[in-house]
Design an enzyme around this catalytic site. Sequence first.
Site, PDB file in Angstrom:
ATOM      1  N   HIS A  37       0.843  -1.209   0.000  1.00  0.00           N
ATOM      2  CA  HIS A  37       0.000   0.000   0.000  1.00  0.00           C
ATOM      3  C   HIS A  37       0.874   1.253   0.000  1.00  0.00           C
ATOM      4  O   HIS A  37       0.587   2.228  -0.685  1.00  0.00           O
ATOM      5  CB  HIS A  37      -0.875   0.041   1.250  1.00  0.00           C
ATOM      6  CG  HIS A  37      -1.852  -1.095   1.358  1.00  0.00           C
ATOM      7  ND1 HIS A  37      -1.713  -2.099   2.288  1.00  0.00           N
ATOM      8  CD2 HIS A  37      -2.979  -1.371   0.662  1.00  0.00           C
ATOM      9  CE1 HIS A  37      -2.716  -2.940   2.163  1.00  0.00           C
ATOM     10  NE2 HIS A  37      -3.496  -2.540   1.188  1.00  0.00           N
ATOM     11  N   GLY A 147      -2.609  -1.635  -7.099  1.00  0.00           N
ATOM     12  CA  GLY A 147      -1.517  -2.594  -7.198  1.00  0.00           C
ATOM     13  C   GLY A 147      -1.799  -3.634  -8.278  1.00  0.00           C
ATOM     14  O   GLY A 147      -2.941  -4.055  -8.467  1.00  0.00           O
ATOM     15  N   LYS A 149      -0.894  -6.570  -8.036  1.00  0.00           N
ATOM     16  CA  LYS A 149      -1.157  -7.835  -7.326  1.00  0.00           C
ATOM     17  C   LYS A 149      -2.591  -8.308  -7.594  1.00  0.00           C
ATOM     18  O   LYS A 149      -2.832  -9.491  -7.808  1.00  0.00           O
ATOM     19  CB  LYS A 149      -0.906  -7.602  -5.833  1.00  0.00           C
ATOM     20  CG  LYS A 149      -1.691  -8.473  -4.896  1.00  0.00           C
ATOM     21  CD  LYS A 149      -0.860  -9.590  -4.388  1.00  0.00           C
ATOM     22  CE  LYS A 149      -1.623 -10.581  -3.549  1.00  0.00           C
ATOM     23  NZ  LYS A 149      -2.758 -10.055  -2.817  1.00  0.00           N
ATOM     24  N   MET A 184       3.119  -9.348  -1.148  1.00  0.00           N
ATOM     25  CA  MET A 184       2.584  -8.804   0.112  1.00  0.00           C
ATOM     26  C   MET A 184       1.072  -8.713   0.041  1.00  0.00           C
ATOM     27  O   MET A 184       0.503  -8.341  -0.991  1.00  0.00           O
ATOM     28  CB  MET A 184       3.175  -7.429   0.378  1.00  0.00           C
ATOM     29  CG  MET A 184       4.629  -7.509   0.730  1.00  0.00           C
ATOM     30  SD  MET A 184       5.267  -5.896   1.221  1.00  0.00           S
ATOM     31  CE  MET A 184       7.004  -6.296   1.338  1.00  0.00           C
TER      32      MET A 184
END
Length: 281
Positions: A37, A147, A149, A184
Amino acid sequence: MQTVHSIKQLRQIIRSWQQAEEKVGFVPTMGNLHQGHLSLVQKAKKCTDRVVVSIFVNPTQFGAGEDFSSYPRTDLEDQNKLYNAQVDVLFLPEKEEIYFTDASTEITVRGLSDSHCGTTRNGHFTGVATIVCKLFNIVQPDRAFFGKKDFQQLLVIRRMVRDLNIPVTIEAVPTMREADGLAMSSRNGYLTPEQTAQAPKLFQALQSARDAILVGNEKYTEIEQQQINWLRQFGFQPDYFSICHSDNLKPAKTSDTRLVIITAAILGKTRLIDNLDFIKA
Ligand code: PAF
């Protein structure tokens, strides 16, 4: 840093920035902030004059039996991290500030929301698209930072912004990883020490699949199955492991060059997701 709970107050602050012709960057989050973040915040700080971060654990993107009630809530620690990162405003609304009890409007990005995580997490991306659209209307940022991700989420949001002509530029920020390669995630905290030791295998599987493609293996279905079998040996229950076109998540054709391998797998009680995008020359 100001912490703001109401839409009205947030809008007053943002209006004053806009009047001063300052560009507004926005990082929406569900809190329990980690380095991933904070990398979004850093990028936002570099690209814009003012940065707003929201923390809102959005109930509509959790399915029945998912971890909404146990999702880690760490507002005080998060506030400190954002203060140290020199964020201008933290928007921390209550559920009642965001959702009308008789709300009857939802946003569904058809197609892109139906595959992969959308198959097992029914309605998840409608919850995500709806809250992100509402937050964009509330904050009216020039740029918003997400992100990579959550690759499928990123594509869903880009498509929504395009289809609904929302005047915001979506910036994709690379996934932050632990030294062992594990992406993460706030959900990594659910892993036991033994599972934490196994978890990086998910990224290793993505790398092996990518390497096989880059040396010319075009049997994509076989590569996917090999990696699924490999992960099962270490206790993962893979949900999907798919080689896709990175623009639309359709199964990759051998002529496609812009690829992403996306995966979700359950380890113990934790559902982990990860992906790797690359260009096949
Ligand atoms: O990625 C997340 O944390 C959430 O899905 C988001 C974008 C903040 C919407 O609730």
